[in-house]
Write an enzyme that holds these catalytic residues in place. Structure first.
Site, PDB file in Angstrom:
ATOM      1  N   ASP A  81      15.870  36.222  55.854  1.00 33.34           N
ATOM      2  CA  ASP A  81      15.252  36.954  56.747  1.00 33.34           C
ATOM      3  C   ASP A  81      14.189  36.030  57.580  1.00 33.34           C
ATOM      4  OD1 ASP A  81      14.522  39.508  57.945  1.00 33.34           O
ATOM      5  OD2 ASP A  81      13.384  40.021  56.428  1.00 33.34           O
ATOM      6  N   GLY A 180       5.773  46.051  57.849  1.00 36.47           N
ATOM      7  CA  GLY A 180       4.665  46.481  56.913  1.00 36.47           C
ATOM      8  C   GLY A 180       3.957  47.719  57.053  1.00 36.47           C
ATOM      9  N   ASN A 229      16.484  47.366  58.129  1.00 38.07           N
ATOM     10  CA  ASN A 229      15.719  46.439  57.519  1.00 38.07           C
ATOM     11  C   ASN A 229      14.670  47.391  56.843  1.00 38.07           C
ATOM     12  OD1 ASN A 229      17.205  44.536  58.623  1.00 38.07           O
ATOM     13  ND2 ASN A 229      15.483  43.176  58.931  1.00 38.07           N
ATOM     14  N   VAL A 230      14.731  47.331  55.323  1.00 38.02           N
ATOM     15  CA  VAL A 230      13.659  48.041  54.694  1.00 38.02           C
ATOM     16  C   VAL A 230      13.173  47.206  53.634  1.00 38.02           C
ATOM     17  CG1 VAL A 230      12.858  49.961  53.276  1.00 38.02           C
ATOM     18  CG2 VAL A 230      14.786  50.542  54.867  1.00 38.02           C
ATOM     19  N   THR A 232       8.982  46.889  52.714  1.00 37.00           N
ATOM     20  CA  THR A 232       7.696  47.296  52.501  1.00 37.00           C
ATOM     21  C   THR A 232       7.774  48.417  51.473  1.00 37.00           C
ATOM     22  OG1 THR A 232       6.830  46.499  54.601  1.00 37.00           O
ATOM     23  CG2 THR A 232       5.376  48.145  52.896  1.00 37.00           C
TER      24      THR A 232
HETATM   25 ZN   LIG Z   1      11.636  41.785  60.251  1.00 32.69          ZN
END
Ligand SMILES: [Zn+2]
Length: 281
Positions: A81, A180, A229-230, A232
């Protein structure tokens, strides 16, 4: 099987769903994510930052993803990433990562194209998929940061040029999400996403997925998001649980007692996300 991003996103596109891409921060978080995908019967993308890859060891991460995908009988992709340096990407590819993201989003368009082309050349030789980013996603996450002044929505016209000149496999878009963000939810610019989707024909990626409202997940998938995308939310879940456990477990008890409940808690969160990403009626 252990496979490339390309393959799982193609399947997701055929089914109008998204594949969850979950950031692991340690070797211990990995089983939580893969077991959740197994229970939901979907492919899954494991992502690491360059920092986590260096900490755990690239080869260790590859080995665990390979063996767990075999055991679980599901497709697993291991993805680097937000890498900004060619050397970091080369190291991951050489170790066996099946997908990488080159993040040249802070560069002028032409430079982003030039650097992405270099990455593509190396990645394609190794049958590795490449995600790149255009526009700037806000917020901070594991060393990736953009100030409010830097945030910039993806420009659909630039996206056409970028995709044509580079031949990337997936495009990360900036449409209002923030890295975040977990204490509040964001307002997505659906109109911009629609324009991008109409301009380019390839799988789109949403970053900062923790901050996306549940009711918006379906909308963005219908508008072409294929990789979600996960990061946090998993991190927060793990840390909250472990604070509670370390607070009362006796110090000579097996560490298992502090780790397994965290795995279970993360597994539950991941399963909840995957259910949404399947985009069922
Ligand atoms: Zn990112």
């Amino acid at each position: 099987m252990y496979t490339s991003l390309n393959r799982v996103l193609k399947k997701a596109d055929e089914l109008n769903m998204a594949v969850g891409a979950f950031n692991t921060h340690s070797l211990e978080m990995l089983p939580a994510i893969i077991s959740a995908a197994k229970e939901q019967g979907t492919p899954v993308i494991i992502q690491t930052s360059v920092g986590t890859a260096n900490y755990v060891g690239h080869r260790n991460l590859v080995s665990v993803c390979e063996s767990m995908s075999d055991q679980a009988g599901i497709d697993v992709v291991l993805h680097l990433d937000h890498a900004k340096e060619y050397q970091d990407i080369k190291e991951a590819i050489d170790a066996g990562y099946s997908s990488v993201m080159f993040d040249g989003s802070s560069l002028p368009l032409k430079e982003n194209i030039l650097k992405t082309q270099q990455i593509i050349e190396y990645a394609k030789k190794h049958d590795v998929s490449v995600e790149a980013e255009l526009g700037i996603v806000g917020g901070t996450e594991d060393g990736v940061a953009a100030s409010e002044a830097e945030v910039k929505y993806t420009d659909p016209e630039e996206a056409v040029t970028f995709v044509q000149k580079t031949g990337i496999d997936a495009l990360a878009v900036a449409i209002g999400t923030n890295h975040g963000q977990y204490k509040s939810k964001t307002n997505i610019n659906f109109e911009r996403l629609k324009e991008i989707k109409e301009a380019v024909d390839l799988p789109l990626v949403i970053h900062g997925g923790t901050g996306v409202k549940d009711e918006d997940v379906r909308k963005v998938i219908d508008l072409g998001i294929r990789k979600f995308n996960v990061g946090t939310e998993l991190l927060v879940t793990w840390t909250k649980k472990s604070k509670e456990l370390f607070g009362h477990t006796s110090e000579n008890a097996s560490l298992r007692n502090n780790v397994v409940p965290c795995i279970e808690a993360v597994n539950e969160v991941v399963q909840g996300k995957i259910k949404l990403f399947k985009n069922l009626n």
